[in-house]
Design a protein around this motif. Structure first.
Motif, PDB file in Angstrom:
ATOM      1  N   LEU A   1       0.830  -1.207   0.000  1.00  0.00           N
ATOM      2  CA  LEU A   1       0.000   0.000   0.000  1.00  0.00           C
ATOM      3  C   LEU A   1       0.870   1.266   0.000  1.00  0.00           C
ATOM      4  CD1 LEU A   1      -2.774  -1.175   2.483  1.00  0.00           C
ATOM      5  CD2 LEU A   1      -3.037  -0.778   0.026  1.00  0.00           C
ATOM      6  N   VAL A   2       2.007   1.210   0.706  1.00  0.00           N
ATOM      7  CA  VAL A   2       2.951   2.336   0.641  1.00  0.00           C
ATOM      8  C   VAL A   2       3.443   2.509  -0.792  1.00  0.00           C
ATOM      9  CG1 VAL A   2       5.237   3.168   1.350  1.00  0.00           C
ATOM     10  CG2 VAL A   2       3.697   2.172   3.052  1.00  0.00           C
ATOM     11  N   ARG A   3       3.827   1.406  -1.425  1.00  0.00           N
ATOM     12  CA  ARG A   3       4.346   1.481  -2.792  1.00  0.00           C
ATOM     13  C   ARG A   3       3.309   2.063  -3.765  1.00  0.00           C
ATOM     14  NH1 ARG A   3       8.442   0.303  -0.233  1.00  0.00           N
ATOM     15  NH2 ARG A   3       9.790  -1.490  -0.650  1.00  0.00           N
ATOM     16  N   LEU A   4       2.033   1.796  -3.482  1.00  0.00           N
ATOM     17  CA  LEU A   4       0.961   2.284  -4.346  1.00  0.00           C
ATOM     18  C   LEU A   4       0.501   3.688  -3.976  1.00  0.00           C
ATOM     19  CD1 LEU A   4      -1.147  -1.004  -4.612  1.00  0.00           C
ATOM     20  CD2 LEU A   4       0.277   0.015  -6.403  1.00  0.00           C
ATOM     21  N   GLY A   5       1.151   4.268  -2.955  1.00  0.00           N
ATOM     22  CA  GLY A   5       0.807   5.626  -2.552  1.00  0.00           C
ATOM     23  C   GLY A   5      -0.441   5.734  -1.704  1.00  0.00           C
ATOM     24  N   GLU A   6      -0.910   4.610  -1.176  1.00  0.00           N
ATOM     25  CA  GLU A   6      -2.116   4.608  -0.338  1.00  0.00           C
ATOM     26  C   GLU A   6      -1.683   4.652   1.129  1.00  0.00           C
ATOM     27  OE1 GLU A   6      -4.589   1.329  -1.622  1.00  0.00           O
ATOM     28  OE2 GLU A   6      -4.253   1.804  -3.731  1.00  0.00           O
ATOM     29  N   TYR A   7      -1.222   5.837   1.564  1.00  0.00           N
ATOM     30  CA  TYR A   7      -0.500   5.956   2.827  1.00  0.00           C
ATOM     31  C   TYR A   7      -1.400   5.798   4.056  1.00  0.00           C
ATOM     32  CZ  TYR A   7       2.996   7.691  -0.419  1.00  0.00           C
ATOM     33  OH  TYR A   7       3.875   7.812  -1.459  1.00  0.00           O
ATOM     34  N   GLU A   8      -2.615   6.294   4.010  1.00  0.00           N
ATOM     35  CA  GLU A   8      -3.502   6.141   5.158  1.00  0.00           C
ATOM     36  C   GLU A   8      -3.890   4.681   5.352  1.00  0.00           C
ATOM     37  OE1 GLU A   8      -6.855   8.720   4.981  1.00  0.00           O
ATOM     38  OE2 GLU A   8      -5.659  10.569   4.959  1.00  0.00           O
ATOM     39  N   GLU A   9      -4.200   3.999   4.245  1.00  0.00           N
ATOM     40  CA  GLU A   9      -4.517   2.573   4.339  1.00  0.00           C
ATOM     41  C   GLU A   9      -3.316   1.786   4.844  1.00  0.00           C
ATOM     42  OE1 GLU A   9      -5.033   4.530   1.812  1.00  0.00           O
ATOM     43  OE2 GLU A   9      -7.104   4.352   1.092  1.00  0.00           O
ATOM     44  N   ALA A  10      -2.116   2.178   4.402  1.00  0.00           N
ATOM     45  CA  ALA A  10      -0.895   1.510   4.870  1.00  0.00           C
ATOM     46  C   ALA A  10      -0.724   1.696   6.368  1.00  0.00           C
ATOM     47  CB  ALA A  10       0.317   2.070   4.124  1.00  0.00           C
ATOM     48  N   GLN A  11      -0.944   2.905   6.843  1.00  0.00           N
ATOM     49  CA  GLN A  11      -0.798   3.165   8.278  1.00  0.00           C
ATOM     50  C   GLN A  11      -1.786   2.323   9.085  1.00  0.00           C
ATOM     51  OE1 GLN A  11      -1.647   7.203   9.593  1.00  0.00           O
ATOM     52  NE2 GLN A  11      -0.103   7.042  11.199  1.00  0.00           N
ATOM     53  N   SER A  12      -3.008   2.194   8.596  1.00  0.00           N
ATOM     54  CA  SER A  12      -3.997   1.366   9.291  1.00  0.00           C
ATOM     55  C   SER A  12      -3.562  -0.090   9.339  1.00  0.00           C
ATOM     56  CB  SER A  12      -5.361   1.486   8.592  1.00  0.00           C
ATOM     57  OG  SER A  12      -5.860   2.798   8.677  1.00  0.00           O
ATOM     58  N   ALA A  13      -2.998  -0.589   8.223  1.00  0.00           N
ATOM     59  CA  ALA A  13      -2.539  -1.984   8.191  1.00  0.00           C
ATOM     60  C   ALA A  13      -1.373  -2.205   9.144  1.00  0.00           C
ATOM     61  CB  ALA A  13      -2.151  -2.371   6.769  1.00  0.00           C
ATOM     62  N   ILE A  14      -0.447  -1.243   9.219  1.00  0.00           N
ATOM     63  CA  ILE A  14       0.682  -1.354  10.147  1.00  0.00           C
ATOM     64  C   ILE A  14       0.163  -1.464  11.581  1.00  0.00           C
ATOM     65  CG2 ILE A  14       2.660  -0.131  11.147  1.00  0.00           C
ATOM     66  CD1 ILE A  14       3.030   1.117   8.291  1.00  0.00           C
ATOM     67  N   LYS A  15      -0.816  -0.631  11.907  1.00  0.00           N
ATOM     68  CA  LYS A  15      -1.358  -0.662  13.267  1.00  0.00           C
ATOM     69  C   LYS A  15      -2.078  -1.974  13.555  1.00  0.00           C
ATOM     70  CE  LYS A  15      -1.726   4.340  13.935  1.00  0.00           C
ATOM     71  NZ  LYS A  15      -2.621   5.493  14.220  1.00  0.00           N
ATOM     72  N   ARG A  16      -2.808  -2.491  12.558  1.00  0.00           N
ATOM     73  CA  ARG A  16      -3.464  -3.793  12.751  1.00  0.00           C
ATOM     74  C   ARG A  16      -2.435  -4.875  13.025  1.00  0.00           C
ATOM     75  NH1 ARG A  16      -6.398  -2.342   8.184  1.00  0.00           N
ATOM     76  NH2 ARG A  16      -5.375  -3.934   6.895  1.00  0.00           N
ATOM     77  N   GLY A  17      -1.343  -4.860  12.258  1.00  0.00           N
ATOM     78  CA  GLY A  17      -0.293  -5.852  12.466  1.00  0.00           C
ATOM     79  C   GLY A  17       0.338  -5.747  13.843  1.00  0.00           C
ATOM     80  N   LEU A  18       0.550  -4.523  14.317  1.00  0.00           N
ATOM     81  CA  LEU A  18       1.139  -4.333  15.648  1.00  0.00           C
ATOM     82  C   LEU A  18       0.195  -4.805  16.754  1.00  0.00           C
ATOM     83  CD1 LEU A  18       2.916  -0.871  15.258  1.00  0.00           C
ATOM     84  CD2 LEU A  18       4.013  -3.083  15.696  1.00  0.00           C
ATOM     85  N   VAL A  19      -1.105  -4.585  16.566  1.00  0.00           N
ATOM     86  CA  VAL A  19      -2.077  -5.081  17.547  1.00  0.00           C
ATOM     87  C   VAL A  19      -2.038  -6.603  17.600  1.00  0.00           C
ATOM     88  CG1 VAL A  19      -4.549  -5.286  18.066  1.00  0.00           C
ATOM     89  CG2 VAL A  19      -3.582  -3.062  17.444  1.00  0.00           C
ATOM     90  N   GLU A  20      -1.963  -7.252  16.407  1.00  0.00           N
ATOM     91  CA  GLU A  20      -1.857  -8.712  16.371  1.00  0.00           C
ATOM     92  C   GLU A  20      -0.559  -9.194  17.008  1.00  0.00           C
ATOM     93  OE1 GLU A  20      -3.999 -10.887  15.553  1.00  0.00           O
ATOM     94  OE2 GLU A  20      -5.474  -9.913  14.272  1.00  0.00           O
ATOM     95  N   SER A  21       0.505  -8.392  16.875  1.00  0.00           N
ATOM     96  CA  SER A  21       1.820  -8.772  17.394  1.00  0.00           C
ATOM     97  C   SER A  21       1.929  -8.621  18.904  1.00  0.00           C
ATOM     98  CB  SER A  21       2.909  -7.897  16.751  1.00  0.00           C
ATOM     99  OG  SER A  21       2.910  -8.015  15.358  1.00  0.00           O
ATOM    100  N   ALA A  22       1.062  -7.802  19.490  1.00  0.00           N
ATOM    101  CA  ALA A  22       1.240  -7.388  20.878  1.00  0.00           C
ATOM    102  C   ALA A  22       1.341  -8.545  21.878  1.00  0.00           C
ATOM    103  CB  ALA A  22       0.124  -6.421  21.283  1.00  0.00           C
TER     104      ALA A  22
END
Length: 404
Positions: free
Chosen positions: A298-319
């Motif tokens: 999503l970062v590569r495609l320039g969809e930065y807000e969606e990318a940020q949401s995905a990063i946060k979802r991954g971190l929540v799963e990682s917690a």
């Protein structure tokens, strides 16, 4: 009522006889009747077999639940839990991200394995090496694999193949790619000799990753496709999820090299398929890598807000586990996002933290090079940088990302 236990025993026997070749489909029901009959050892054996069947299909949460029932039945029977059940519990807990429970089960297994059963001992050592990988202790990981290789002493066995695959992964991440390829090819030849599709799947997986690390993306895609085909042939949903995710990684790398939006979209579709598989089989731990990979596309495609949401979802799963591998991955992708939205200092600080962390691997360093190259920077821009939250404090950095 006085005959109830006897009736349950008769039902268990009747179901076993009538089911014939399909008995594996009714193991839970048969086990319940054995339990009600007071035949706890038979119930434990049925639950143990059912757990193995679920595990082989990639249904790890179900396998762990059923193995737990087997453990209870062995306790009712006053007998020790079999080593094979302890090994399954170890591997299952590890795949679910509970490395403490995994190590506890595996250490208990090793204490019970006879000294002359080198195959079983080597299998336990291999599984413990995976726990060491999860903990980011590369020296222990290698030592466990080398001890397994030593005690097997050239045997042509399933355990020898798994040890060779483990050594290939270690060389892929930390050592010599030529040695990684040699170990992996040796494993594939042995898997063919043993006519084992599960081992062929594992060998193709590491061969694909090694080819990708060496920059041979055509060969990497060939091995990734082979892994997908084998997983589908096996009917192993967990293996198919991993293989589809790995294919996405290769497509992702091809897109990074060529700039192809179509290839990024293909990668995104495979990551989504991986995530759907994980949801079906209840594999929370397995969703983490594909969630972060999705974020980077999503970062590569320039969809930065969606990318940020995905990063946060991954971190929540990682917690719940907070493995350094997952946190470093998240930080690289967040750095990628920050650099692309013009927040250079914050992005470079994160990349410096990743590069300097003891758990960083060859793949992390290659990813950093790709990230910097996309914004026309080189690695020397990270020299001398220190994270403002303190070196190695990955959980604090993760929290700061979640709060952005």
């Amino acid at each position: 009522l006085r005959d109830r236990a006897e009736l349950h025993a008769k039902v268990a026997g009747w179901l076993t006889f009538r089911a014939g070749d399909r008995v594996d489909e009714y193991l839970d029901t048969i086990a319940d009747h054995h339990h009600r009959a007071g035949h706890f050892r038979d119930a434990a054996a049925c639950y143990g077999r059912a757990a193995l069947m679920a595990f082989e299909r990639g249904l790890v949460p179900a396998a762990l639940e059923t193995a737990g029932k087997a453990v209870e039945e062995w306790a009712h029977a006053g007998e020790a839990v079999p080593v094979e059940t302890l090994l399954l519990l170890g591997e299952g807990h590890r795949r679910q991200g509970d490395v403490d429970a995994a190590e506890h089960a595996l250490r208990a297994a090793i204490e019970r394995i006879p000294a002359d059963d080198v195959g079983c001992r080597a299998e336990a050592l291999y599984l413990l090496s995976e726990v060491a990988f999860d903990r980011g202790i590369e020296a222990d990981e290698l030592a466990l694999l080398e001890e397994g290789e030593r005690i097997l002493d050239g045997r042509r066995s399933i355990e020898s193949c798994r040890i060779a695959i483990g050594l290939a992964w270690w060389q892929n991440r930390h050592g010599d790619l030529v040695l990684a390829e040699q170990h992996a090819q040796r494993a594939l030849a042995l898997a063919d000799e043993l006519a084992s599709d599960p081992l062929r799947w594992r060998a193709h997986s590491v061969l694909g990753a090694t080819a990708a690390m060496a920059g041979d993306l055509d060969r990497a895609e060939h091995h990734a496709m082979a892994s997908v085909e084998i997983a589908r042939r096996l009917g192993d949903l967990g293996a198919e999820a991993v293989a589809v995710g790995n294919l996405g990684v290769v497509q992702h790398l091809v897109a990074d090299l060529t700039g192809s939006v179509e290839r990024y979209r293909e990668a995104l579709a495979n990551y989504q398929s991986d995530l759907e598989f994980r949801a079906v089989i209840g594999d929370r731990f397995g969703t983490i890598a594909s969630t972060f990979n999705t974020a980077q596309v999503l970062v590569r495609l320039g969809e930065y807000e969606e990318a940020q949401s995905a990063i946060k979802r991954g971190l929540v799963e990682s917690a719940p586990s907070n493995f350094s591998r997952h946190l470093l991955f998240a930080m690289s992708i967040e750095a990628d996002r920050l650099l692309n939205v013009g927040e250079l200092d914050e992005g470079l600080d994160l990349l410096a933290l990743v590069r300097n962390h003891p758990a960083a691997q060859r793949g992390d360093l290659q990813d950093i090079e790709r990230i910097l190259d996309r914004v026309s920077l080189t690695g020397d821009v990270l020299d001398g940088r220190r994270s403002s939250v303190g070196p190695g404090d990955l959980e604090a950095v993760a929290q700061s990302i979640l709060q952005r």
